[in-house]
Design a protein around this motif. Structure first.
Motif, short mmCIF file in Angstrom:
data_model
loop_
_atom_site.label_atom_id
_atom_site.label_comp_id
_atom_site.label_asym_id
_atom_site.label_seq_id
_atom_site.Cartn_x
_atom_site.Cartn_y
_atom_site.Cartn_z
N UNK A 116 0.51 -1.61 -0.25
CA UNK A 116 0.37 -0.09 -0.17
C UNK A 116 0.97 0.98 -0.07
N UNK A 117 2.61 1.27 -0.03
CA UNK A 117 3.06 2.19 -0.28
C UNK A 117 3.88 2.49 -1.72
N UNK A 118 3.36 3.63 -2.13
CA UNK A 118 4.46 3.43 -3.23
C UNK A 118 5.83 4.86 -3.45
N UNK A 145 1.44 3.40 6.62
CA UNK A 145 2.75 3.52 5.31
C UNK A 145 0.77 3.07 5.30
N UNK A 146 0.20 2.96 4.92
CA UNK A 146 -0.82 2.65 3.63
C UNK A 146 -1.14 3.83 2.97
N UNK A 147 -1.30 4.29 1.89
CA UNK A 147 -1.10 5.46 1.24
C UNK A 147 -0.18 6.39 0.64
N UNK A 148 0.75 6.16 0.76
CA UNK A 148 1.72 7.33 1.51
C UNK A 148 2.42 6.66 -0.22
N UNK A 149 3.10 7.86 -0.93
CA UNK A 149 3.64 7.87 -2.24
C UNK A 149 4.81 9.35 -1.95
N UNK A 195 11.99 12.40 -5.54
CA UNK A 195 12.03 12.81 -3.57
C UNK A 195 13.37 12.75 -3.00
N UNK A 196 13.89 13.35 -2.05
CA UNK A 196 15.13 13.38 -1.65
C UNK A 196 14.17 13.12 -0.09
N UNK A 197 15.02 11.62 0.56
CA UNK A 197 14.85 11.64 2.12
C UNK A 197 16.21 11.45 2.99
N UNK A 198 16.05 11.49 4.28
CA UNK A 198 17.48 12.00 4.71
C UNK A 198 17.05 11.39 5.98
N UNK A 199 18.45 10.13 6.53
CA UNK A 199 18.69 9.37 7.39
C UNK A 199 17.41 10.26 9.03
N UNK A 203 1.62 12.39 0.78
CA UNK A 203 2.52 12.94 -0.37
C UNK A 203 2.94 13.49 -0.25
N UNK A 204 4.59 12.96 -0.47
CA UNK A 204 6.02 13.80 -1.05
C UNK A 204 5.72 13.94 -2.83
N UNK A 205 5.17 14.91 -2.94
CA UNK A 205 4.54 15.19 -4.12
C UNK A 205 5.14 16.44 -5.52
#
Length: 259
Positions: free
Chosen positions: A65-67, A83-87, A92-96, A105-107
């Motif tokens: 359910x995580x895209x 997590x469900x519905x995370x896009x 996108x860049x995600x740090x530690x 949404x990181x859109x």
């Protein structure tokens, strides 16, 4: 590979009070499964196996359910809770140390191929449930994004963004929230103890209007008293609580509302 998996499992055990054992985390946490599959998809994407990367991403979406687009860059010790519905978009860049909750949404807002369309999260950022972070800007280290916030501009390091559109509460204004947070070192949903900044600004305007009504009443009382006294006694007619200097803090209210 296994050392990174152990690190991911450990970070979940440290941040989620519901996690009891490593085996439970390994078998029952879709956020962990999504990240493991994303690393395979990202490897394929960066080695020019584009279709295979997208296919692995598609399978991961169906299972968890995580895209997550295979082009997204995700550092270690990232925790996608529920997590469900995370896009998470392509650029996108995600740090530690980041924590992302369900419905996030990181859109992107731009339609140009090859452009930086999606946000960059610094280290130890918390994104609350249902938040939408839209655009190719930076969310600074240690920032918090409140649940259901819609963020369309950069967030400074250590600040909290709440509301729609999101307004930024500077780091020093929310220290008490962090002191009261769990001993795990983060505030679970990026919430703030303070009211929404717009609500604070409206309360400030209401208080100012109430004060003006009071001062107008005092002014009429002084005028009425002046009309019955000789000129020599006029200076004694000003009430003690009359405001002789302006004290309306327009700059403070503008700061709360934001530009």
């Amino acid at each position: 590979m296994f050392s990174r998996l152990r690190s991911d499992i450990q970070c979940i055990l440290e941040r989620d009070p519901a996690a009891r054992t490593r085996w439970e985390v390994l078998t029952c946490y879709p956020g962990l499964h999504a990240l493991v599959l994303h690393r395979r998809a990202h490897w394929c994407w960066t080695h020019d196996f584009k279709w295979l990367g997208r296919f692995i991403s598609h399978i991961s979406r169906w299972l968890t359910g995580i895209e997550i687009h295979p082009g997204a860059q995700i550092a270690g010790c990232v925790f996608i809770d529920h997590g469900m519905g995370v896009v998470i978009g392509e650029t996108a860049e995600i740090g530690s140390g980041c924590t992302i909750y369900h419905g996030v949404t990181l859109g992107g807002t731009a339609l140009y191929k090859g452009a930086k369309r999606h946000p960059t999260l610094g280290k130890n950022v918390v994104v609350g449930a249902g938040a939408q972070v839209l655009g190719g800007f930076l969310v600074g280290d240690g920032a918090r994004i409140g649940s259901n916030a819609v963020v369309v501009k950069p967030v400074p390091a250590g600040a909290t963004a709440v509301g729609n559109p999101a307004r930024v509460i500077q780091a020093g204004a929310d220290v008490k929230r962090e002191e009261a947070a769990s001993q795990m070192g983060f505030s679970a949903y990026g919430v703030t103890q303070n009211d929404d900044p717009l609500s604070q600004a409206l309360r400030g305007l209401i208080d100012n209007a109430s004060g003006q009504e009071h001062q107008i009443a005092l002014l009429w009382q002084a005028i009425e008293k002046l009309s019955t006294l000789p000129a020599a006694q006029h200076r004694d007619c000003v009430p003690e609580d009359a405001a002789l200097k302006a004290n309306f803090e327009a700059d403070k209210l503008n700061q709360l509302v934001g530009k």
